[in-house]
Enzyme design. Structure first.
Site, PDB file in Angstrom:
ATOM      1  N   LYS A   9       1.909  56.840  71.445  1.00  0.00           N
ATOM      2  CA  LYS A   9       0.819  56.787  72.429  1.00  0.00           C
ATOM      3  C   LYS A   9       0.699  55.392  73.021  1.00  0.00           C
ATOM      4  O   LYS A   9       0.082  55.201  74.065  1.00  0.00           O
ATOM      5  CB  LYS A   9      -0.496  57.180  71.773  1.00  0.00           C
ATOM      6  CG  LYS A   9      -0.951  56.156  70.753  1.00  0.00           C
ATOM      7  CD  LYS A   9      -2.375  56.364  70.311  1.00  0.00           C
ATOM      8  CE  LYS A   9      -2.667  55.436  69.165  1.00  0.00           C
ATOM      9  NZ  LYS A   9      -3.734  54.501  69.307  1.00  0.00           N
ATOM     10  N   LYS A  44       1.562  46.226  55.433  1.00  0.00           N
ATOM     11  CA  LYS A  44       0.485  45.928  56.389  1.00  0.00           C
ATOM     12  C   LYS A  44      -0.060  44.519  56.229  1.00  0.00           C
ATOM     13  O   LYS A  44      -0.439  43.887  57.203  1.00  0.00           O
ATOM     14  CB  LYS A  44      -0.649  46.952  56.273  1.00  0.00           C
ATOM     15  CG  LYS A  44      -0.264  48.311  56.845  1.00  0.00           C
ATOM     16  CD  LYS A  44      -1.469  49.221  57.062  1.00  0.00           C
ATOM     17  CE  LYS A  44      -1.039  50.499  57.765  1.00  0.00           C
ATOM     18  NZ  LYS A  44      -2.075  51.540  57.760  1.00  0.00           N
ATOM     19  N   LYS A  94      10.350  55.689  68.448  1.00  0.00           N
ATOM     20  CA  LYS A  94       9.514  56.873  68.223  1.00  0.00           C
ATOM     21  C   LYS A  94       8.648  57.165  69.445  1.00  0.00           C
ATOM     22  O   LYS A  94       8.188  56.246  70.120  1.00  0.00           O
ATOM     23  CB  LYS A  94       8.573  56.624  67.032  1.00  0.00           C
ATOM     24  CG  LYS A  94       9.037  57.312  65.756  1.00  0.00           C
ATOM     25  CD  LYS A  94       8.094  57.003  64.619  1.00  0.00           C
ATOM     26  CE  LYS A  94       7.193  58.179  64.294  1.00  0.00           C
ATOM     27  NZ  LYS A  94       6.455  58.000  63.031  1.00  0.00           N
TER      28      LYS A  94
END
Ligand code: TRP
Length: 338
Positions: free
Chosen positions: A203, A114, A200
């Protein structure tokens, strides 16, 4: 047995979320016996470790809570809450910050991924994220923590923190913390986009057609399945035949997950059939399994006060369960507090 697990709150939940983490939680809950307990929470405190929009976080927290209930988490059997309403999480994190080592956190792959090349620009919260996660589970004396493969390292860190704290501050016959076991579910299905079998289901995909939303009604589901990307070949009769056919593999994976079998068994039934036959069968199966969920979810989303009340009751139970361990941790450290 005490199961504890958390999930980052997001809105716009879809089939991938359900067949990934959520259904596994429901199964763990349903397998609990007398005297065993599940604690499931929304990791809203973790969500502020990276840039975020406050309005979106609030909406995501309510939507995720509603989705968990709609999918079968029963707030009268499991303790369902959000971290922010249980101050003990943040308190215990601070106490554990005295035990966690910089070197341990520096080795966390999630931190490295990250932060990338910009470690100096990250929040302190992102670096300390695994310590909060340790607090999340140690607070409730968790014995089992269901997580995805990517979270195993964080759980091992939680064990290291618990062990060092017990060693440094508790007597051998009265440890403050239980060492939790990560339990990685064997068949967490990886659900891919209906438009691209190599990405994948997400959303944030701009195309609504790429995902089955948990609020979708029967018509929307059937339409999306019919329009799902495929190839012109019929289904193979064995799994090896799905290699290099990511879209076909994805639809078969979804069918297998929803009907609780494996790809081999789906192919025994559908091998040799074209998608003209397989897609309607898949659509029907999805409608059958998801309709009760989407109906309950739409009801709950229309009644945010009900969701608030569920979370408030869960938080009250969590605060009560957390109190003895938190007090023991303060006392072990020599912090004066009555
Ligand atoms: N870090 C976890 C994830 O991103 C979420 C999480 C926070 C969690 N606290 C936890 C999971 C405690 C298990 C136990 O998926």
């Amino acid at each position: 047995m005490r199961v504890v697990s958390g999930i980052q709150p997001t809105g716009n939940l879809h089939l991938g979320n359900y067949l990934g983490a959520i259904r596994n939680w429901v199964r763990m809950q349903d397998a609990m016996e007398e005297g065993q307990e599940c604690f499931f929470f929304l990791a809203d405190l973790h969500a502020i470790s990276q840039p975020h929009d406050p309005a979106e976080l609030k909406r995501g927290t309510l939507e995720m809570a509603a989705a968990l209930v709609a999918c079968g988490i029963d707030p009268t059997r499991s303790t369902l809450f959000n971290q922010a309403q249980v101050p003990a999480h943040a308190e215990l994190q601070w106490l554990l910050n005295g035990t966690a080592r910089m070197g341990w956190l520096n080795r966390m792959t999630q931190w490295k991924d990250k932060a990338g090349k910009n470690r100096e620009g990250q929040s302190v919260a992102l670096f300390g994220y695994p310590v909060l996660q340790a607090a999340d589970v140690l607070l409730y004396q968790a014995t089992h923590v269901p997580v995805g493969e990517d979270q195993k390292q964080h759980l091992e860190l939680a064990r290291d923190i618990a062990q060092k704290f017990n060693n440094d501050f508790a007597s051998e016959d009265a440890p403050v913390f239980t060492l939790p076991e990560p339990t990685v579910p064997p068949q967490a299905a990886r659900i891919m986009s209906l438009r691209n079998g190599s990405a994948k289901m997400s959303k944030s995909d701009p195309s609504e057609m790429s995902r089955i939303a948990l609020v979708d009604d029967a018509d929307a589901i059937m339409k999306k399945v019919r329009k799902a990307k495929t190839d012109p070949e019929p289904l193979p009769s064995e799994e090896a035949g799905l290699e290099d056919r990511p879209e076909a593999l994805n639809l078969v994976t979804i069918y297998a997950a929803l009907s609780d079998t494996d790809a081999a068994s789906v192919l025994r039934d559908f091998g040799g059939e074209g998608f003209g036959k397989f897609k309607p069968a898949l659509g029907e199966l999805m409608i059958d399994k998801l309709s009760p969920i989407s109906q309950r979810l739409r009801e709950l989303l229309a009644d945010p006060e009900e969701i608030d009340a569920i979370l408030a009751r869960g938080a009250a139970k969590a605060r009560e369960s957390a109190a003895p361990t938190l007090t023991a941790a303060y006392q072990a450290l020599g912090l004066l507090r009555h």
